[in-house]
Design an enzyme around this catalytic site. Sequence first.
Site, PDB file in Angstrom:
ATOM      1  N   GLY A 175     -21.669  17.202 -68.376  1.00  0.00           N
ATOM      2  CA  GLY A 175     -20.316  17.082 -69.072  1.00  0.00           C
ATOM      3  C   GLY A 175     -20.503  15.825 -69.925  1.00  0.00           C
ATOM      4  N   MET A 193     -20.851  15.532 -57.677  1.00  0.00           N
ATOM      5  CA  MET A 193     -20.498  14.657 -56.139  1.00  0.00           C
ATOM      6  C   MET A 193     -19.123  15.433 -55.703  1.00  0.00           C
ATOM      7  SD  MET A 193     -21.316  10.670 -57.122  1.00  0.00           S
ATOM      8  CE  MET A 193     -19.746  10.558 -57.888  1.00  0.00           C
ATOM      9  N   GLY A 194     -19.217  16.624 -56.015  1.00  0.00           N
ATOM     10  CA  GLY A 194     -18.003  17.570 -55.259  1.00  0.00           C
ATOM     11  C   GLY A 194     -16.534  17.100 -55.857  1.00  0.00           C
ATOM     12  N   LYS A 248     -17.814  14.286 -70.955  1.00  0.00           N
ATOM     13  CA  LYS A 248     -16.901  13.333 -70.632  1.00  0.00           C
ATOM     14  C   LYS A 248     -17.617  12.017 -70.225  1.00  0.00           C
ATOM     15  CE  LYS A 248     -13.656  11.732 -67.389  1.00  0.00           C
ATOM     16  NZ  LYS A 248     -14.429  10.991 -66.658  1.00  0.00           N
ATOM     17  N   HIS A 260     -16.240  20.958 -63.742  1.00  0.00           N
ATOM     18  CA  HIS A 260     -17.384  21.318 -63.150  1.00  0.00           C
ATOM     19  C   HIS A 260     -17.616  22.955 -63.163  1.00  0.00           C
ATOM     20  CE1 HIS A 260     -16.253  17.733 -60.458  1.00  0.00           C
ATOM     21  NE2 HIS A 260     -17.540  17.174 -60.872  1.00  0.00           N
ATOM     22  N   HIS A 291     -13.469  20.229 -60.049  1.00  0.00           N
ATOM     23  CA  HIS A 291     -12.480  20.821 -60.941  1.00  0.00           C
ATOM     24  C   HIS A 291     -12.896  21.646 -62.075  1.00  0.00           C
ATOM     25  CE1 HIS A 291     -14.217  17.680 -63.627  1.00  0.00           C
ATOM     26  NE2 HIS A 291     -13.859  16.867 -62.654  1.00  0.00           N
TER      27      HIS A 291
HETATM   28  O1  PAF Z   1     -21.597  12.984 -63.027  1.00  0.00           O
HETATM   29  C1  PAF Z   1     -21.624  13.193 -61.684  1.00  0.00           C
HETATM   30  O2  PAF Z   1     -20.861  13.485 -61.053  1.00  0.00           O
HETATM   31  C2  PAF Z   1     -22.875  11.912 -61.068  1.00  0.00           C
HETATM   32  O3  PAF Z   1     -22.973  10.786 -61.750  1.00  0.00           O
HETATM   33  C3  PAF Z   1     -23.986  12.911 -60.853  1.00  0.00           C
HETATM   34  C4  PAF Z   1     -24.756  13.179 -62.149  1.00  0.00           C
HETATM   35  C5  PAF Z   1     -23.933  14.240 -60.045  1.00  0.00           C
HETATM   36  C6  PAF Z   1     -25.028  11.998 -60.098  1.00  0.00           C
HETATM   37  O4  PAF Z   1     -24.453  11.674 -58.867  1.00  0.00           O
END
Ligand code: PAF
Length: 281
Positions: A145, A28-29, A147, A35, A32
Amino acid sequence: MKIFRTISELQNWGIPNQNNNIGYVPTMGALHEGHLSLVKHSKNTCKITIVSIFVNELQFAPEEDFEQYPRTLEQDLAKLKHLKVDALFLPLSTEIYKNDFSFLISEKKLSQKLEGLSRPGFFSGVTTIVCKLFNIIQPSFAFFGKKDIQQLIIIKKMVSDLNFNITIVGCETIRESSGLAMSSRNQYLSNEDKKSASLLYKTLVLGKDLLNNFEEVGSVKLQMKTTLENNKKIKIDYISIANLDTLREFKKNVILKNEKAVISAAIFINGVRLIDNIIIE
Ligand code: PAF
């Protein structure tokens, strides 16, 4: 790095369609190090790595932080380019959820526990978007992740129950030197709050040590609760000690032996909700 704004642009890209060549990291952007470690895993495993950034309104309850959720596209682009990601999918919500969109993918058991109890509707929002993105991107591997351990477990179950031909890879949680798990929502915390937040992981480590020393589950939870409550900034949502596969809660007076378990907790600090977990294998 190619950037695609529409599904047809992405699908017309003509990715070489060989086995095991597409690794996918949904996000979702507000990227960090957590990701970025998923991206690095994908790059080490697959020929082509696709990342998506989509703040999925469907997984936010009306009172949650959808509007305030950090959006840092320029910095995200720089980080992904630096890692030489092949493609970024940045779909528009109007294309993902057309006006007449009327479907929901729901898991019925695992999603009724822990995060699911505190955030009703969250997991069906996640599984619906992940299912759509899997269908659009058709990766061979997807990276998530640890987490968000319950999310990872539910996505693995979705892939198995709904016969997606995708390998789900769970990657280790990346932490700051204080132990605080990296999260986009850490941006909401002041430095002082972050110090308090680091107690969450320390308490999980304490829980793991106590269980490894054959303390009863009930006593471990109590000691964890006391430790967290010693910090006046922290409000506990839940502390759980559960089976790693089924998320079935261990009973109070059980001593953990030879079973994979996950200790997880959710806390609030100044209204910011943080989750973390530690696995006992
Ligand atoms: O973990 C996330 O950032 C969100 O839940 C995901 C998997 C991108 C779905 O929107």
